[in-house]
Design a protein around this motif. Structure first.
Motif, PDB file in Angstrom:
ATOM      1  N   GLY A  28       0.780  -1.235   0.000  1.00 44.74           N
ATOM      2  CA  GLY A  28       0.000   0.000   0.000  1.00 44.74           C
ATOM      3  C   GLY A  28       0.809   1.281   0.000  1.00 44.74           C
ATOM      4  O   GLY A  28       0.383   2.285   0.557  1.00 44.74           O
ATOM      5  N   PHE A  29       1.980   1.268  -0.657  1.00 44.30           N
ATOM      6  CA  PHE A  29       2.728   2.519  -0.801  1.00 44.30           C
ATOM      7  C   PHE A  29       3.247   2.654  -2.236  1.00 44.30           C
ATOM      8  O   PHE A  29       3.399   1.669  -2.953  1.00 44.30           O
ATOM      9  N   GLN A  30       3.482   3.909  -2.636  1.00 52.45           N
ATOM     10  CA  GLN A  30       4.003   4.192  -3.966  1.00 52.45           C
ATOM     11  C   GLN A  30       5.516   4.068  -3.954  1.00 52.45           C
ATOM     12  O   GLN A  30       6.170   4.423  -2.972  1.00 52.45           O
ATOM     13  N   VAL A  31       6.074   3.599  -5.041  1.00 53.55           N
ATOM     14  CA  VAL A  31       7.525   3.429  -5.165  1.00 53.55           C
ATOM     15  C   VAL A  31       8.089   4.488  -6.106  1.00 53.55           C
ATOM     16  O   VAL A  31       7.626   4.629  -7.239  1.00 53.55           O
ATOM     17  N   GLN A  32       9.065   5.235  -5.614  1.00 56.83           N
ATOM     18  CA  GLN A  32       9.749   6.238  -6.431  1.00 56.83           C
ATOM     19  C   GLN A  32      11.215   5.827  -6.550  1.00 56.83           C
ATOM     20  O   GLN A  32      11.948   5.845  -5.570  1.00 56.83           O
ATOM     21  N   ILE A  33      11.641   5.431  -7.746  1.00 59.55           N
ATOM     22  CA  ILE A  33      12.997   4.939  -7.960  1.00 59.55           C
ATOM     23  C   ILE A  33      13.983   6.107  -8.066  1.00 59.55           C
ATOM     24  O   ILE A  33      13.769   7.043  -8.834  1.00 59.55           O
ATOM     25  N   GLU A  34      15.063   6.021  -7.284  1.00 54.35           N
ATOM     26  CA  GLU A  34      16.123   7.036  -7.290  1.00 54.35           C
ATOM     27  C   GLU A  34      17.414   6.388  -7.801  1.00 54.35           C
ATOM     28  O   GLU A  34      18.010   5.560  -7.120  1.00 54.35           O
ATOM     29  N   PRO A  35      17.877   6.740  -9.015  1.00 55.76           N
ATOM     30  CA  PRO A  35      19.095   6.136  -9.562  1.00 55.76           C
ATOM     31  C   PRO A  35      20.346   6.655  -8.850  1.00 55.76           C
ATOM     32  O   PRO A  35      20.457   7.853  -8.574  1.00 55.76           O
TER      33      PRO A  35
END
Length: 254
Positions: free
Chosen positions: A65-72
Motif C-alpha cells: 500500500g505505498f508508492q515506489v519512487q525509484i532514485e538512480p
C-alpha cells in the motif's frame, strides 16, 4: 444561520481534506543502480530504471500500500544515501552480509548466487578458484562483497577497483586486465545481451566456483522496523502466490 452555514462548510472542507490525506499513499524512495542488469539497469528507451529488483519492489509496494519512487545512484552510494535519508529503501543487487547488517536492516532473501569470473575468449583456461589465477591482474566492483576475499587471497599481481561494472568489462574485453569478478547473473546477462557488440570478446568461466555466495535482499534503515515489516509481509505473500518466481523468470533467473 449564516454562522452555522459557514461552520458547516468549514467542517465539510476539513473532513474532505482529512479523507484525502488518509487515502493518499505514502511515497517510498527506493535507491537502485543504473548498471546491474538484470537486477537493475537504465532502460535507454524509457530513461527509467528497470529490472528484477525494480519489479519486485513495485510489487511489494502495491501489496503493502505505498508508492515506489525509484532514485538512480551508484552502487557505492546506496548505503550512505539510505543512512542520510535521501532514500528510504535499497532495492538492487546487494548481498545480505554481516558487515552490512551492522548498519542497515535486510528483508528476507530474494535471490541467491555468487561472483562470476569473466576473461577474454582468447583465454581458454578452465579456472576453478583464485589459486588458478596466481600472478594475474584482475578487476572487481567497489562496494561488493567480493572485494575483500579477492584482495585477501594474496594470489593476484594487482586487484583493480571499479565503480562502474561496464568499465571493468571493457578493460577485460580490451585485454587491459586479465579477468574481472562481478555478480554472476549481471555479468552473464550483460555478455549475452552484447554477444556481437561491446563485449563480444568476453566469456564467462563456467568451471569457476564462487568464493562468496550470498542472497540479495531489500534494505531499510535500522530505525524503520515498521517499513521492513511491511516489506517482509508483502514478500512472503508474493513468494507464496508465484509473483516473485514470475518476475525472476521474466528476467531469465528462474
Amino acid at each position: 444561520m449564516k454562522l452555522r452555514s459557514i461552520a458547516a462548510s468549514l467542517f465539510a472542507a476539513i473532513s474532505l481534506a482529512a479523507a484525502a490525506t488518509a487515502g493518499a499513499q505514502a511515497v517510498v524512495k527506493v535507491g537502485s543502480t543504473p548498471t546491474g542488469s538484470p537486477f537493475t539497469f537504465l532502460d535507454t528507451k524509457t530513461n527509467s530504471i528497470e529490472g528484477v529488483m525494480v519489479d519486485i519492489m513495485k510489487a511489494v509496494g502495491k501489496e503493502a500500500g505505498f508508492q515506489v519512487q525509484i532514485e538512480p545512484m551508484a552502487f557505492s552510494a546506496l548505503i550512505g544515501s539510505l543512512q542520510s535519508k535521501r532514500i528510504d529503501v535499497i532495492s538492487a543487487a546487494m548481498f545480505i552480509t554481516p558487515e552490512r547488517q551492522k548498519v542497515v536492516s535486510f528483508s528476507d532473501p530474494v535471490y541467491t548466487y555468487g561472483e562470476g569470473l569473466m576473461v577474454p575468449k582468447s583465454d581458454t583456461k578452465e579456472y576453478t578458484s583464485f589459486a588458478d589465477m596466481k600472478g594475474m591482474t584482475v578487476g572487481v566492483q567497489v562496494g561488493t562483497a567480493f572485494v575483500k576475499p579477492i584482495q585477501d587471497s594474496g594470489v593476484f599481481k594487482e586487484v583493480k577497483l571499479y565503480d562502474n561494472p561496464p568499465d571493468m568489462m571493457r578493460d577485460v574485453n580490451a585485454g587491459r586486465i586479465q579477468g574481472g569478478f562481478m555478480d554472476y547473473p549481471i555479468a552473464a546477462y550483460t555478455i549475452n545481451q552484447n554477444a556481437s557488440g561491446a563485449f563480444s570478446n568476453l566469456r564467462m568461466v563456467k568451471s569457476y566456483k564462487p568464493a562468496v555466495t550470498g542472497s540479495v535482499g531489500i534494505a531499510t534503515r535500522k530505525d524503520d522496523p515498521e517499513l521492513l515489516k511491511k516489506i517482509d509481509t508483502a514478500l512472503k505473500k508474493l513468494k507464496a502466490d508465484g509473483t516473485v518466481d514470475a518476475i525472476l523468470k521474466k528476467w531469465g533467473l528462474a
